[in-house]
Enzyme design. Structure first.
Site, PDB file in Angstrom:
ATOM      1  N   TYR A  34     -14.777 -12.049   0.812  1.00 26.87           N
ATOM      2  CA  TYR A  34     -15.469 -10.776   0.557  1.00 26.87           C
ATOM      3  C   TYR A  34     -16.794 -11.018  -0.173  1.00 26.87           C
ATOM      4  O   TYR A  34     -17.821 -10.446   0.163  1.00 26.87           O
ATOM      5  CB  TYR A  34     -14.598  -9.849  -0.290  1.00 26.87           C
ATOM      6  CG  TYR A  34     -13.588  -9.047   0.499  1.00 26.87           C
ATOM      7  CD1 TYR A  34     -13.993  -8.009   1.331  1.00 26.87           C
ATOM      8  CD2 TYR A  34     -12.229  -9.307   0.400  1.00 26.87           C
ATOM      9  CE1 TYR A  34     -13.075  -7.258   2.047  1.00 26.87           C
ATOM     10  CE2 TYR A  34     -11.297  -8.556   1.113  1.00 26.87           C
ATOM     11  CZ  TYR A  34     -11.727  -7.538   1.937  1.00 26.87           C
ATOM     12  OH  TYR A  34     -10.820  -6.804   2.642  1.00 26.87           O
ATOM     13  N   ARG A  59      -7.646  12.273  -4.196  1.00 27.01           N
ATOM     14  CA  ARG A  59      -8.871  11.678  -3.636  1.00 27.01           C
ATOM     15  C   ARG A  59      -9.945  12.715  -3.317  1.00 27.01           C
ATOM     16  O   ARG A  59     -11.119  12.379  -3.147  1.00 27.01           O
ATOM     17  CB  ARG A  59      -8.539  10.862  -2.367  1.00 27.01           C
ATOM     18  CG  ARG A  59      -8.103   9.416  -2.624  1.00 27.01           C
ATOM     19  CD  ARG A  59      -9.167   8.608  -3.379  1.00 27.01           C
ATOM     20  NE  ARG A  59     -10.452   8.613  -2.704  1.00 27.01           N
ATOM     21  CZ  ARG A  59     -10.771   7.813  -1.713  1.00 27.01           C
ATOM     22  NH1 ARG A  59      -9.929   6.914  -1.282  1.00 27.01           N
ATOM     23  NH2 ARG A  59     -11.954   7.889  -1.140  1.00 27.01           N
ATOM     24  N   ARG A 112       0.818  -1.230   0.000  1.00 23.53           N
ATOM     25  CA  ARG A 112       0.000   0.000   0.000  1.00 23.53           C
ATOM     26  C   ARG A 112       0.851   1.280   0.000  1.00 23.53           C
ATOM     27  O   ARG A 112       0.442   2.308   0.559  1.00 23.53           O
ATOM     28  CB  ARG A 112      -0.943   0.039   1.217  1.00 23.53           C
ATOM     29  CG  ARG A 112      -2.041  -1.009   1.177  1.00 23.53           C
ATOM     30  CD  ARG A 112      -2.991  -0.824   2.347  1.00 23.53           C
ATOM     31  NE  ARG A 112      -4.037  -1.831   2.362  1.00 23.53           N
ATOM     32  CZ  ARG A 112      -5.172  -1.743   1.667  1.00 23.53           C
ATOM     33  NH1 ARG A 112      -5.413  -0.678   0.938  1.00 23.53           N
ATOM     34  NH2 ARG A 112      -6.058  -2.723   1.732  1.00 23.53           N
ATOM     35  N   ARG A 144      -3.185   6.810   1.134  1.00 22.14           N
ATOM     36  CA  ARG A 144      -3.739   7.884   1.951  1.00 22.14           C
ATOM     37  C   ARG A 144      -2.732   8.642   2.819  1.00 22.14           C
ATOM     38  O   ARG A 144      -2.980   9.778   3.190  1.00 22.14           O
ATOM     39  CB  ARG A 144      -4.850   7.277   2.828  1.00 22.14           C
ATOM     40  CG  ARG A 144      -5.836   8.273   3.366  1.00 22.14           C
ATOM     41  CD  ARG A 144      -7.262   7.747   3.301  1.00 22.14           C
ATOM     42  NE  ARG A 144      -7.422   6.512   4.061  1.00 22.14           N
ATOM     43  CZ  ARG A 144      -7.986   6.470   5.272  1.00 22.14           C
ATOM     44  NH1 ARG A 144      -8.404   7.567   5.861  1.00 22.14           N
ATOM     45  NH2 ARG A 144      -8.151   5.321   5.882  1.00 22.14           N
TER      46      ARG A 144
END
Lengths: 350, 350
Positions: free
Chosen positions: A154, A41, A28, A32
Site C-alpha cells: 500500500y 457511517r 470484517r 457495511r
C-alpha cells in the site's frame, strides 16, 4: 506452574483444546452489510469511527450483539499505524484507500517515523480497553494488524494494486531500502500488537492480504517471510493465540506456517483437509466459507457449511470463518443463520 | 501405423518428448507492449484487428519475427465467439470488455445462438489459415478459446468481476439454467477449437482465467469441470496437443488435470516442482515466470529464469512461459533477453 486453560470456546480452539462446538467469527464482521453500521457511517467517515474510541466500540459490538459470534474483532483498519508514521491517507469513496505521499525511495523510507503505539495510536488502544471491558467475561476480543508485505505494498503503490509492479521493483532493485522499510514495519506492527494485547486483546490476527496474490513462494520466502516471522517471534512473549491469514496461500502454506501463527487462516480455495495435510497437527486452522455463499438460499448455504465441518471432522483446532472478508451487500439474515447453523451442526455428541 | 513424432521443439515438449532446449512462448505475446502493435491500434480497435484476417495475421507474427518465440498464438480474444451468439460486446477504453446485454435468466440463455464456427467465425478461421501458411515449416501456431466458466462469468456479470456474485448466484440457484448455458458454451468452444485445428492450428490452449480465483475446488468440480472436460474429450479426436491454463489453480490442480489437457499451465504462485508432484508424469507443464519479473534488471531476470529451469530440471515436458499474460508496459528488451536466456540456459548438454 500450570498455565490455566482458556474457557472461551474460541480461545480453546486456537490452542487446539477440545471444545463443545466449533466457534465462529467473520473477517470484517463489523461493517457495511449491517444497517446499524451504515447509520453511523452517515455521520462519520471510516477514519473518524476508528479515531473515536466510543464509536469504534459501538461498531465492534454490533455483530456480537446481533449474531452471537464467538469472538469480537476490533473495528479498525490495517493502514491506521501508517498515519502517525507520516502518511497522508484518505479513503476515497468507491476507490478504497489512497496514499497521497507514497514511499518509493530511500529518502521516503528515512522520513517515516518509528512510532510508539502508546502515544501515537492511543485512540485505538483506548478502543481496545473500552471494548474489552464491555465484553469482559462474555466474548474474547481479537486485535489485529497488517503484515509488513501488505502494508509496504500500500505504501509503495499508493493504494490497492493489481500487479504490484512498483512494490516488486523496489523489492528486487533496492533490497537494502526494502529491508529497512520491512524491518521498520515489522517493529511498528509488533509494538502495536503487543500494545493491543496490553490493552485487553485476547488474541491477534496478522492479515497479509496481498502476499498470496502477488508473490511467488520463492519471493515470499525471501522478501516477506522474515519480517512476518519477526513479528510472531516478538509477540509470542505475550502468550495470546496468534492467527496468520493470507489470501491465495494454497501453494505457500508451508512458508506461512514457518513465518508463524498458532492458527492459519485458509481462504475458500484451500480446502480444510488439504490445508491440514500440509500444515500438520501443530497449528489450528481457520476458515473457509466462500463469502459469496452467504448470498445463497439457506438450504444451499447449509450444505456448504456442513461440507466444511465434514472436512474439519470435529478434530480440535478449527475455527469457522469466511475465506475472506464479508461482502458489503451480504444479506444479514444469512449471517445470523450461519452462526446458528455452525453452532448447531458442530455440536459435539456427548 | 506409427504416428510420426513432431519436429517442432514446442510440439515435442507438449508430448513430453526429448528436446534440445526448452521452448518458450508468452501468453498475450502479441499486444500492447510492442510499438508495432500500438501503431496498428492507432488506426483500428481490438475487435477490428480480430475481424480483419490480414491484420490479425500481421499482429500474430510481430512477436515471432521480433523475438523468435517457439510458438505463435493466434491474435484474438476469448470473447469473440460470444458476438455471433447474440452478445453486444464492447471494449471500453481502460475498462476492459463490457457486455451490454448480460445473460441472467433462462430466457436469456434460450436466446443465445448455437453458432457454427465455419460460418459465424469465418474471419477468425481465415486468420488461422493465413498465419499457418505464413509460418509453415517455421513455427507452430497455437489456437485458443476461453473455458465455459470464464465465458459464462463474463456473460452473466457483463464484464470482469471481483466477487462473481451474479455468476455464483445463477450457478447454485438455477442449476438447470447453468447446465444449459455451460453445455452450450462447451459445444460452441469445442466446435470452434476443432475448426481452428482444421484451419491449421497445431496446438490449442483453453484459458480458464477466472475459475481459480472464483471457485472453491468443490464448486469447480461440480459447476465447471464437467464442461471443460467435455471440450477436451471432443477435441482429442483431432490429435493435436492441448494446453489447459487457469490462474490461481494451485489447490485444484488434480481437478484441472482431471478436466483434461496434455499440458497444464501453472501461474507463478505454483512452483514447477510443486505442480509436477501433484500432476504426476502423464502431463507436461507450462510456465511460470512472474510477469512482473520482466521489469527487473537483466541479472535479476536471469536468476529468476534459471530458478524455473532448475525446478523443471531438464526433464521432458516443460514449456517456458509467463505465469499469466504479459503486462502492457513490459520493456521489449527484456522480452527479447528472456527468449535468448531460456534458449541458452536450457541448452541440453550432449
Amino acid at each position: 506452574m500450570k498455565v490455566q486453560e482458556p474457557s472461551f470456546t474460541f480461545l480453546r480452539a486456537c490452542k487446539r483444546l477440545p471444545v463443545d462446538y466449533t466457534p465462529i467469527w467473520f473477517m470484517r464482521q463489523a461493517g457495511r452489510y449491517m444497517a446499524e453500521y451504515r447509520k453511523i457511517r452517515e455521520k462519520y467517515t471510516l477514519l473518524e469511527i476508528c479515531a473515536i474510541p466510543e464509536l469504534a466500540t459501538q461498531v465492534t459490538l454490533q455483530p456480537i450483539n446481533s449474531f452471537g459470534f464467538d469472538a469480537a474483532i476490533l473495528f479498525a483498519d490495517i493502514l491506521l499505524p501508517l498515519v502517525p508514521m507520516g502518511i497522508n491517507l484518505e479513503f476515497a469513496a468507491g476507490e478504497g484507500p489512497v496514499i497521497h505521499n507514497p514511499v518509493r525511495t530511500a529518502t521516503d523510507v528515512d522520513q517515516l517515523r518509528r512510532i510508539n503505539s502508546h502515544d501515537d495510536l492511543a485512540h485505538v488502544l483506548k478502543a481496545v480497553q473500552l471494548i474489552s471491558s464491555e465484553l469482559a467475561g462474555k466474548t474474547p476480543l481479537i486485535g489485529f494488524a497488517g503484515a509488513p508485505f501488505t502494508l509496504a505494498s500500500y505504501l509503495i503503490e499508493g493504494g490497492p494494486s493489481k500487479n504490484f509492479l512498483k512494490t516488486k521493483g523496489l523489492m528486487v532493485e533496492q533490497p537494502q531500502v526494502w529491508e529497512k522499510l520491512m524491518n521498520l514495519l515489522a517493529d511498528v506492527v509488533a509494538d502495536f500488537l503487543l500494545a493491543q494485547i496490553g490493552a485487553g486483546a485476547q488474541a491477534i490476527q496478522l492479515f497479509d492480504s496481498w502476499a498470496g496474490s502477488a508473490l511467488s513462494p520463492d519471493d515470499y520466502k525471501q522478501y516477506a517471510l522474515p519480517y512476518s516471522q519477526k513479528i510472531f517471534n516478538n509477540i509470542c512473549q505475550a502468550g495470546v493465540p496468534t492467527i496468520h491469514f493470507s489470501v491465495g496461500a494454497g501453494t505457500y502454506l508451508p512458508l506461512i506456517k514457518e513465518a508463524g501463527g498458532d492458527v492459519i487462516g485458509l481462504d475458500w480455495r484451500t480446502p480444510i483437509d488439504w490445508g491440514r495435510n500440509i500444515l500438520g497437527t501443530e497449528v489450528a486452522v481457520q476458515g473457509n466459507l466462500d463469502p459469496a455463499a452467504l448470498f445463497a438460499p439457506k438450504n444451499i448455504l447449509k450444505r456448504k457449511i456442513q461440507k466444511i465441518l465434514d472436512l474439519a471432522d470435529n478434530r480440535p483446532g478449527h475455527i469457522f470463518n469466511l475465506g475472506h472478508g464479508i461482502l458489503p451487500t451480504t444479506p444479514v439474515d444469512n449471517v445470523k443463520a450461519t452462526v446458528e447453523m455452525v453452532h448447531e451442526l458442530s455440536q459435539r455428541k456427548i
